[in-house]
Design a protein around this motif. Structure first.
Motif, mmCIF file in Angstrom:
data_model
loop_
_atom_site.group_PDB
_atom_site.id
_atom_site.type_symbol
_atom_site.label_atom_id
_atom_site.label_comp_id
_atom_site.label_asym_id
_atom_site.label_seq_id
_atom_site.Cartn_x
_atom_site.Cartn_y
_atom_site.Cartn_z
ATOM 1 N N ILE A 14 0.840 -1.139 0.136
ATOM 2 C CA ILE A 14 -0.164 0.068 0.092
ATOM 3 C C ILE A 14 0.913 1.179 0.046
ATOM 4 N N GLY A 15 1.114 1.992 -1.150
ATOM 5 C CA GLY A 15 1.979 3.003 -1.278
ATOM 6 C C GLY A 15 2.918 2.632 -2.370
ATOM 7 N N ALA A 16 3.139 3.875 -3.351
ATOM 8 C CA ALA A 16 4.014 3.842 -4.409
ATOM 9 C C ALA A 16 5.153 4.893 -4.430
ATOM 10 N N GLY A 17 5.446 5.189 -3.152
ATOM 11 C CA GLY A 17 6.600 6.130 -3.219
ATOM 12 C C GLY A 17 7.870 5.293 -3.145
ATOM 13 N N LEU A 18 9.047 5.625 -2.917
ATOM 14 C CA LEU A 18 10.209 5.211 -3.007
ATOM 15 C C LEU A 18 10.295 3.831 -2.043
ATOM 16 N N ILE A 36 0.827 -3.141 -6.218
ATOM 17 C CA ILE A 36 1.035 -1.865 -5.420
ATOM 18 C C ILE A 36 -0.350 -0.953 -5.435
ATOM 19 N N LEU A 37 -0.758 -0.368 -4.552
ATOM 20 C CA LEU A 37 -1.854 0.456 -4.431
ATOM 21 C C LEU A 37 -1.317 1.892 -4.312
ATOM 22 N N SER A 38 -1.930 2.692 -4.909
ATOM 23 C CA SER A 38 -1.492 4.490 -4.673
ATOM 24 C C SER A 38 -2.643 5.471 -4.892
ATOM 25 N N LEU A 39 -2.704 6.427 -4.318
ATOM 26 C CA LEU A 39 -3.601 7.154 -4.040
ATOM 27 C C LEU A 39 -3.455 8.010 -5.696
ATOM 28 N N SER A 45 4.072 10.491 -6.301
ATOM 29 C CA SER A 45 4.088 10.314 -4.984
ATOM 30 C C SER A 45 5.091 11.432 -4.084
ATOM 31 N N HIS A 46 5.054 11.470 -2.889
ATOM 32 C CA HIS A 46 5.468 12.487 -2.365
ATOM 33 C C HIS A 46 7.059 12.353 -2.431
ATOM 34 N N SER A 47 7.557 11.125 -2.531
ATOM 35 C CA SER A 47 9.086 11.130 -2.692
ATOM 36 C C SER A 47 9.585 11.915 -3.734
ATOM 37 N N GLU A 180 -7.494 3.765 -3.098
ATOM 38 C CA GLU A 180 -7.262 3.964 -1.445
ATOM 39 C C GLU A 180 -7.655 2.955 -0.519
ATOM 40 N N ALA A 181 -6.431 2.255 0.132
ATOM 41 C CA ALA A 181 -6.879 1.370 1.101
ATOM 42 C C ALA A 181 -7.469 2.043 2.362
ATOM 43 N N ILE A 182 -8.781 1.499 2.732
ATOM 44 C CA ILE A 182 -9.377 2.286 3.733
ATOM 45 C C ILE A 182 -9.555 1.390 4.949
ATOM 46 N N ILE A 214 2.383 -1.679 4.571
ATOM 47 C CA ILE A 214 2.003 -0.272 4.512
ATOM 48 C C ILE A 214 3.417 0.743 4.196
ATOM 49 N N ALA A 215 3.070 1.342 3.346
ATOM 50 C CA ALA A 215 4.359 2.396 2.795
ATOM 51 C C ALA A 215 3.571 3.685 2.270
ATOM 52 N N THR A 216 2.716 4.117 3.201
ATOM 53 C CA THR A 216 1.872 5.326 2.974
ATOM 54 C C THR A 216 2.720 6.530 3.166
ATOM 55 N N THR A 227 5.721 21.020 4.889
ATOM 56 C CA THR A 227 6.211 21.075 3.640
ATOM 57 C C THR A 227 6.010 19.933 2.755
ATOM 58 N N ASN A 228 4.975 19.136 3.343
ATOM 59 C CA ASN A 228 4.555 17.749 2.735
ATOM 60 C C ASN A 228 3.347 18.189 1.547
ATOM 61 N N ALA A 229 3.368 17.137 0.899
ATOM 62 C CA ALA A 229 2.340 16.909 -0.285
ATOM 63 C C ALA A 229 1.021 16.852 0.394
HETATM 64 C C1 LIG Z 1 9.767 18.718 0.344
HETATM 65 C C2 LIG Z 1 10.532 17.625 0.976
HETATM 66 C C3 LIG Z 1 11.790 17.462 0.742
HETATM 67 C C4 LIG Z 1 12.575 16.375 1.209
HETATM 68 N N1 LIG Z 1 13.767 16.400 0.921
HETATM 69 C C5 LIG Z 1 14.470 15.046 1.246
HETATM 70 C C6 LIG Z 1 15.859 15.038 1.113
HETATM 71 O O1 LIG Z 1 16.456 15.565 0.303
HETATM 72 N N2 LIG Z 1 16.362 13.759 1.762
HETATM 73 C C7 LIG Z 1 15.806 13.026 2.305
HETATM 74 O O2 LIG Z 1 16.423 12.138 3.019
HETATM 75 N N3 LIG Z 1 14.499 13.018 2.677
HETATM 76 C C8 LIG Z 1 13.669 14.301 2.186
HETATM 77 N N4 LIG Z 1 12.353 14.410 2.397
HETATM 78 C C9 LIG Z 1 11.731 13.314 3.038
HETATM 79 C C10 LIG Z 1 11.496 12.227 2.090
HETATM 80 O O3 LIG Z 1 11.261 12.665 1.031
HETATM 81 C C11 LIG Z 1 10.262 11.370 2.639
HETATM 82 O O4 LIG Z 1 10.408 10.884 3.962
HETATM 83 C C12 LIG Z 1 10.376 10.030 1.750
HETATM 84 O O5 LIG Z 1 10.275 10.487 0.269
HETATM 85 C C13 LIG Z 1 8.713 9.183 1.857
HETATM 86 O O6 LIG Z 1 8.948 8.081 1.099
HETATM 87 P P1 LIG Z 1 7.767 7.140 1.308
HETATM 88 O O7 LIG Z 1 7.768 6.168 0.037
HETATM 89 O O8 LIG Z 1 7.800 6.490 2.571
HETATM 90 O O9 LIG Z 1 6.312 7.826 1.122
HETATM 91 P P2 LIG Z 1 5.470 8.805 -0.053
HETATM 92 O O10 LIG Z 1 6.651 8.962 -1.117
HETATM 93 O O11 LIG Z 1 4.970 9.868 0.915
HETATM 94 O O12 LIG Z 1 4.678 7.761 -0.654
HETATM 95 C C14 LIG Z 1 3.530 7.405 -0.136
HETATM 96 C C15 LIG Z 1 2.795 6.483 -0.957
HETATM 97 O O13 LIG Z 1 1.503 6.039 -0.648
HETATM 98 C C16 LIG Z 1 0.388 6.147 -1.197
HETATM 99 N N5 LIG Z 1 -0.782 6.124 -0.339
HETATM 100 C C17 LIG Z 1 -0.971 7.019 0.996
HETATM 101 N N6 LIG Z 1 -2.006 6.396 1.439
HETATM 102 C C18 LIG Z 1 -2.455 5.695 0.765
HETATM 103 C C19 LIG Z 1 -3.651 4.728 0.894
HETATM 104 N N7 LIG Z 1 -4.653 4.703 1.822
HETATM 105 N N8 LIG Z 1 -4.037 3.885 -0.066
HETATM 106 C C20 LIG Z 1 -3.184 3.666 -1.174
HETATM 107 N N9 LIG Z 1 -2.142 4.488 -1.280
HETATM 108 C C21 LIG Z 1 -1.707 5.374 -0.286
HETATM 109 C C22 LIG Z 1 0.579 7.635 -1.761
HETATM 110 O O14 LIG Z 1 -0.187 7.632 -2.921
HETATM 111 C C23 LIG Z 1 2.203 7.331 -2.290
HETATM 112 O O15 LIG Z 1 2.348 6.599 -3.351
HETATM 113 C C24 LIG Z 1 11.840 15.419 2.129
HETATM 114 C C25 LIG Z 1 10.354 15.835 2.276
HETATM 115 C C26 LIG Z 1 9.838 16.849 1.921
HETATM 116 C C27 LIG Z 1 8.552 17.102 2.463
#
Ligand SMILES: Cc1cc2nc3c(=O)[nH]c(=O)nc-3n(C[C@H](O)[C@H](O)[C@H](O)COP(=O)(O)OP(=O)(O)OC[C@H]3O[C@@H](n4cnc5c(N)ncnc54)[C@H](O)[C@@H]3O)c2cc1C
Length: 611
Positions: A14-18, A36-39, A45-47, A180-182, A214-216, A227-229
């Motif tokens: 659940i989540g398609a970030g990094l 993989i599920l993603s919003l 993704s915020h990554s 969206e996983a609920i 869970i990778a949300t 600063t977050n999305a």
């Molecule tokens: C502006 C900014 C700059 C940054 N710069 C850096 C940096 O330079 N170096 C560093 O180390 N860190 C940095 N960070 C932190 C870092 O980017 C994040 O912590 C990291 O990218 C998070 O990755 P993630 O895969 O855990 O989540 P995310 O990338 O947030 O991905 C979450 C995924 O979950 C999905 N999702 C969420 N809820 C659901 C649901 N209920 N059902 C299905 N899908 C869902 C979303 O669609 C998304 O695909 C920064 C953060 C910000 C805000």
């Protein structure tokens, strides 16, 4: 009779970030079927928004010579204010160089060493040696002894996520976006997947899997300015909490980044200070060396953010209609450097503030940025409380960061944890059967259908989802910020409890059907307020200061009583989390002085006076 579409797979991510994509790749590489599920589409993704870079001790650049995983480990533990799991920090520091090199192999165009002599903005002369030319270079970031942050200009998240997603596509891994996983499907012992709602059609789907990850991402948007999305609402965390058996770790540990741009809150990367930028006050005085003579603007984020607020409180802030702020000055880095190595922030400054950072000062203020807390897991990424449930990345409390994450350690965590946890997920899945009783699935779907029809019919009440959400955001901003104290935290808990009760009586203004943002928000809000309560209540009960958790009424780090991780549970029907604590394992580096900041010196005093 419920109508829903069922998908069966080995691993549900659940989540398609990094973090999610890297875990999925590892599981798929073991021959497993993965969905993989993603919003949003994965590349949204915020990554992708991450700017400054990813830490790994390669030691290729002049200011990184001699670096190694031991020094990276030590920086990480000090950065966490001794709140992290040291076994995790060790595994992480040892693996990060492999992760960076693998990303290069997969296609990330890392900035490289250019040999020659250079003068740093502070006048120091350095020389990058010929024999390292062309290897992956690094920049300076806060709280590190060496330059260790590998980068692609200031678009590191962009290049990493696009490269990772290309591998996902190449491997043929299935992605269901706008899904969206609920709710998690579980029986209190095992997790069997999730119920999801399609954000395009409103239709419910069931995903059955031998393992669920869970990778949300983080919960930044619980705060009014972040600063977050906008999609970072902490949903995976509240889905896990809702099970009643999975705890969240250290939710009171909330990071504020020193340089959110005023008023929008968009991040100006730490790379700007790493490359030589200064913080100035209303008199254009560079004040950080007065407070932190050694690390100056590059002490850890919790320390710099506190110093900035202290300086503003002393009357040195620049008055504006959005409240007082300070300045970030990068003009002396020169137009060429800014428009190559910091070009994304140059665009952000132009597009969101109408300024040119090569000639103008940037208005900045500490802003909510990162969630150190999350779904508590063991070192394999397996969640406490439910077999077959894993968590990874910012949504997890693995716990690499303790009470303060170092810049550059989160991108590194998403990829390192994706590799490590992905392998453990594969091992677990290969030995697990999918034997979920159909009755259990029906019960879970029925519960979600009832929630939706209750909201659409208006029979629960007439509370407005947007109004309650605004009040939740304001409450966290006002009472659970950088500096905290008992009376304010109690006010936050009281207000959030009131909002929580009201959030169970929401009524929609729209018809609520199909792609309804109002319904989607209404389904999330009670969970978000539960997270807010975990943050505020955890902060109220932690009577010490550690890393980002700075209590004005308990200003010292208290290793005698608080070398503990908070575990927040939400039993069925509760109106407050139940807090438990577990010891923080100290396996290599005993608590001591961080070498910067006010809390470590104070800690010595505290330790001496505690019987
Ligand atoms: C502006 C900014 C700059 C940054 N710069 C850096 C940096 O330079 N170096 C560093 O180390 N860190 C940095 N960070 C932190 C870092 O980017 C994040 O912590 C990291 O990218 C998070 O990755 P993630 O895969 O855990 O989540 P995310 O990338 O947030 O991905 C979450 C995924 O979950 C999905 N999702 C969420 N809820 C659901 C649901 N209920 N059902 C299905 N899908 C869902 C979303 O669609 C998304 O695909 C920064 C953060 C910000 C805000």
């Amino acid at each position: 009779m419920s109508v829903y579409q069922t998908h069966t797979t080995d691993v549900l991510v659940i989540g398609a970030g990094l973090a999610g994509e890297r875990t999925a790749i590892e599981a798929a590489a073991h021959g497993l079927d993965v969905i993989i599920l993603s919003l949003v589409p994965p590349r949204r993704s915020h990554s992708t928004a991450a700017q400054g870079g990813m830490q790994a001790s390669l030691g290729n650049c002049a200011m990184g010579y001699g670096d190694n995983p031991d020094i990276h480990f030590e920086d990480t533990v000090k950065g966490s204010d001794w709140g992290c799991d040291q076994d995790v920090a060790r595994l992480f520091a040892n693996t990060a160089p492999i992760a960076v090199r693998q990303m290069a192999y997969w296609g990330v165009p890392w900035n490289r060493v250019v040999a020659g002599k250079k003068t740093l903005p502070d006048g120091r002369e350095i020389e990058d040696l010929k024999e390292y030319e062309g290897l992956i270079t690094a920049r300076d970031f806060g709280g590190t002894a060496k330059w260790r942050t590998c980068y692609t200009s200031d678009g590191t998240g962009h290049t990493l996520q696009y490269t990772m997603d290309s591998i996902v596509i190449k491997m043929g891994i299935t992605v269901h976006d706008r899904m969206e996983a609920i709710a998690l499907i579980h029986d209190g012992e095992n997790c069997y997947g999730a119920v999801a709602r399609c954000l395009r059609t409103g239709q419910l789907h069931v995903y059955l899997a031998r393992s669920t990850v869970i990778a949300t991402g983080g919960y930044g948007r619980l705060y009014g300015v972040s600063t977050n999305a906008v999609i970072n609402e902490g949903s995976g965390m509240f889905l896990a909490l809702e099970t009643g058996v999975v705890p969240l770790g250290n939710m009171e540990a909330v990071q504020f980044h020193p340089t959110g741009m005023v008023p929008v809150g968009i991040l100006i990367t730490e790379g700007a200070r790493g490359d030589g930028g200064y913080l100035l006050d209303k008199n254009l005085h560079r004040f950080m060396p007065d407070y932190e003579p050694k690390k100056k603007e590059l002490a850890s984020r919790d320390v710099v953010s506190r110093r900035m607020i202290q300086h503003i409180r002393k009357g040195y802030g620049v008055e504006s209609k959005w409240g007082p702020h300070l300045w970030l000055d990068i003009r002396h880095l020169g137009r060429k450097h800014i428009y190559t190595n910091l070009r994304e922030i140059a665009n952000i400054c132009k597009n969101f503030a109408g300024i040119d950072p090569a000639k103008d000062l940037i208005p900045v203020r500490p802003t909510q940025h990162y969630s150190m807390g999350g779904v508590r897991t063991n070192i394999d990424g397996h969640a406490y409380g439910l077999k077959g449930l894993f968590a990874v990345g910012e949504s997890a409390c693995w716990d690499l960061h303790g009470f303060n994450r170092l810049g550059g350690n989160s991108l590194a965590e998403t990829i390192v944890a994706g590799m490590v946890v992905g392998k453990k997920v594969a091992e677990y899945t290969l030995g697990a059967a999918l034997d979920c009783p159909l009755k259990l699935v029906d019960e879970h779907v029925k519960r979600q259908e009832n929630r939706i029809s209750d909201l659409i019919s208006g029979r629960l009440g007439n509370e407005n989802v947007y109004e309650l959400r605004k009040q939740m955001e304001e409450t966290l901003m006002e009472y659970v910020g950088i500096f905290r104290n008992g009376p304010d935290l109690q006010k936050a808990v009281d207000k959030l409890q009131e909002l929580y009760r009201r959030s169970l009586k929401l009524g929609l203004r729209s018809s609520g059907k199909y792609a309804s943002p109002e319904l989607a928000s209404a389904l999330r809000l009670p969970g978000m307020i539960r997270l807010a309560l975990c943050i505020a209540y955890g902060a109220l009960n932690r009577t010490e200061s550690r890393g980002s958790h700075a209590r004005e009424d308990y200003p010292y780090r208290d290793d005698v009583n608080w070398l503990k991780r908070t575990l927040a549970y939400w039993p069925p029907g509760a109106e407050l989390p139940v807090l438990k604590y577990e010891p923080v394992k100290i396996t290599e580096l005993p608590p001591g002085d961080r070498g910067y900041g006010e809390s470590s010196a104070a800690n010595t005093a505290r330790t001496e006076t505690t019987p």
